[in-house]
Design a protein around this motif. Structure first.
Motif, short mmCIF file in Angstrom:
data_model
loop_
_atom_site.label_atom_id
_atom_site.label_comp_id
_atom_site.label_asym_id
_atom_site.label_seq_id
_atom_site.Cartn_x
_atom_site.Cartn_y
_atom_site.Cartn_z
N LEU A 20 0.84 -1.20 0.00
CA LEU A 20 0.00 0.00 0.00
C LEU A 20 0.87 1.25 0.00
CD1 LEU A 20 -2.67 1.52 0.19
CD2 LEU A 20 -2.63 1.13 2.65
N ASN A 21 1.92 1.24 0.78
CA ASN A 21 2.83 2.39 0.86
C ASN A 21 3.51 2.64 -0.50
OD1 ASN A 21 4.17 4.48 2.19
ND2 ASN A 21 5.93 3.17 2.65
N ILE A 23 2.43 1.69 -3.50
CA ILE A 23 1.44 2.11 -4.50
C ILE A 23 1.06 3.58 -4.27
CG2 ILE A 23 -0.97 1.83 -5.22
CD1 ILE A 23 -0.52 -1.21 -5.03
N SER A 24 0.83 3.98 -3.02
CA SER A 24 0.47 5.38 -2.77
C SER A 24 1.64 6.30 -3.12
CB SER A 24 0.01 5.58 -1.33
OG SER A 24 1.05 5.30 -0.42
N GLY A 25 2.86 5.82 -3.00
CA GLY A 25 4.04 6.60 -3.38
C GLY A 25 4.07 6.93 -4.87
N ILE A 26 3.52 6.05 -5.68
CA ILE A 26 3.45 6.28 -7.13
C ILE A 26 2.62 7.53 -7.42
CG2 ILE A 26 2.52 5.35 -9.30
CD1 ILE A 26 3.37 2.54 -8.21
N PHE A 27 1.53 7.70 -6.68
CA PHE A 27 0.67 8.88 -6.86
C PHE A 27 1.35 10.13 -6.29
CE2 PHE A 27 -2.11 5.25 -6.97
CZ PHE A 27 -2.98 5.55 -8.01
N LEU A 28 2.01 9.97 -5.16
CA LEU A 28 2.70 11.09 -4.50
C LEU A 28 3.76 11.68 -5.43
CD1 LEU A 28 3.20 12.76 -1.91
CD2 LEU A 28 4.82 10.98 -1.22
N LYS A 29 4.56 10.83 -6.05
CA LYS A 29 5.63 11.29 -6.94
C LYS A 29 5.09 12.10 -8.11
CE LYS A 29 8.55 7.32 -6.14
NZ LYS A 29 8.98 6.05 -6.74
N ARG A 30 3.87 11.81 -8.54
CA ARG A 30 3.28 12.49 -9.68
C ARG A 30 2.33 13.61 -9.27
NH1 ARG A 30 5.02 7.91 -10.25
NH2 ARG A 30 5.91 7.10 -12.16
N HIS A 31 2.27 13.88 -7.97
CA HIS A 31 1.40 14.94 -7.42
C HIS A 31 -0.06 14.74 -7.82
CE1 HIS A 31 4.95 17.08 -6.07
NE2 HIS A 31 5.47 16.88 -7.27
N ILE A 32 -0.52 13.50 -7.77
CA ILE A 32 -1.91 13.17 -8.08
C ILE A 32 -2.58 12.72 -6.78
CG2 ILE A 32 -3.45 11.63 -9.35
CD1 ILE A 32 -1.41 11.68 -11.62
N SER A 33 -3.64 13.42 -6.43
CA SER A 33 -4.38 13.12 -5.21
C SER A 33 -5.28 11.90 -5.40
CB SER A 33 -5.28 14.30 -4.85
OG SER A 33 -4.85 14.91 -3.70
N ILE A 34 -5.32 11.06 -4.40
CA ILE A 34 -6.23 9.92 -4.38
C ILE A 34 -7.52 10.41 -3.74
CG2 ILE A 34 -6.68 7.65 -3.38
CD1 ILE A 34 -3.63 7.13 -3.50
N SER A 35 -8.64 10.32 -4.47
CA SER A 35 -9.95 10.75 -3.95
C SER A 35 -10.54 9.72 -3.02
CB SER A 35 -10.94 10.98 -5.10
OG SER A 35 -10.45 11.88 -6.02
N SER A 36 -10.27 8.45 -3.30
CA SER A 36 -10.86 7.36 -2.53
C SER A 36 -9.95 6.14 -2.67
CB SER A 36 -12.25 7.05 -3.09
OG SER A 36 -12.79 5.90 -2.51
N GLU A 69 1.83 -1.72 -12.12
CA GLU A 69 2.04 -3.09 -12.59
C GLU A 69 3.51 -3.52 -12.49
OE1 GLU A 69 0.03 -3.63 -16.41
OE2 GLU A 69 -1.54 -4.64 -15.26
N LYS A 70 4.43 -2.59 -12.34
CA LYS A 70 5.85 -2.94 -12.17
C LYS A 70 6.16 -3.45 -10.77
CE LYS A 70 7.61 0.15 -15.74
NZ LYS A 70 8.42 1.33 -16.03
N GLN A 71 5.24 -3.24 -9.83
CA GLN A 71 5.45 -3.75 -8.48
C GLN A 71 5.38 -5.28 -8.51
OE1 GLN A 71 6.18 -1.61 -5.82
NE2 GLN A 71 6.25 -0.16 -7.52
N ILE A 72 6.30 -5.93 -7.88
CA ILE A 72 6.42 -7.39 -7.94
C ILE A 72 5.13 -8.10 -7.51
CG2 ILE A 72 7.61 -9.39 -6.92
CD1 ILE A 72 10.14 -7.58 -6.86
N GLU A 73 4.50 -7.63 -6.45
CA GLU A 73 3.32 -8.30 -5.90
C GLU A 73 2.04 -8.02 -6.67
OE1 GLU A 73 5.28 -6.19 -4.26
OE2 GLU A 73 6.16 -7.23 -2.56
N VAL A 74 2.08 -7.10 -7.62
CA VAL A 74 0.88 -6.75 -8.38
C VAL A 74 0.67 -7.76 -9.49
CG1 VAL A 74 -0.16 -5.03 -9.92
CG2 VAL A 74 0.98 -4.29 -7.82
#
Length: 175
Positions: A20-21, A23-36, A69-74
């Motif tokens: 989870l950390n 995956i959420s980092g992927i959004f953080l790096k691109r400055h995209i807010s997660i709505s839900s 999808e590059k994350q090993i567990e995905v």
């Protein structure tokens, strides 16, 4: 210029610590807010499903899904527009019990909104409302003048209108 819209990203994963950390980092790096964000089991035993809602362009959501999808567990990640999914949220409202009996309008609001009384105590009652975010926000706005003791809303849960190819892929691995 490409138009921003809501996208629901479905991510099927193994249940691994720290994912989870990352995956959420992927959004953080691109400055995209997660709505839900909602994480639960999926239709496949032992496989988790993340449901992430973002407001961005299709170009950006494609990039994000590629990085996820590059994350090993995905196992697989998909994105869909609101038109391609059936979705809802659930909210709980905690309100003073005295209002239930003293304010006739409260009973009308409950009935009109199709909310459900979950529990009643001498001090408070709790309502549950499932539906689209705008329905829940409208109910919140109607209760606000009376005083809401507590409020919580879930993240979006959704299923696609079309078949999810991951189900077929995963069933092949189970045999």
């Amino acid at each position: 210029m490409e138009e921003k819209q809501n996208f629901t990203i479905s991510v099927y994963t193994e249940n691994k610590l720290g994912l989870l950390n990352r995956i959420s980092g992927i959004f953080l790096k691109r400055h995209i807010s997660i709505s839900s964000l909602n994480v639960s089991g999926s239709e496949i035993e032992g496989v988790m499903r993340f449901v992430i809602v973002v407001h961005t362009t299709e170009t950006w959501v494609k990039r994000i899904v590629g990085q996820i999808e590059k994350q090993i567990e995905v196992i697989r990640a998909y994105y869909h527009t609101d038109e391609e999914t059936i979705f809802q949220e659930t909210a709980l409202f905690k309100i003073a019990s005295s209002l239930l009996f003293e304010e006739r309008q409260i009973q009308n609001i409950i009935k009109e909104s199709h909310a459900e009384i979950v529990t009643v105590s001498p001090e408070f009652f709790v309502l549950s409302k499932s539906g689209r975010r705008d329905e829940i926000e409208a109910l919140y706005d109607r209760f606000k003048p009376y005083g809401i003791m507590q409020f919580v809303r879930s993240g979006r849960i959704s299923v696609t209108k079309g078949q999810m190819p991951v189900t077929t892929i995963l069933k092949e691995f189970q045999h």
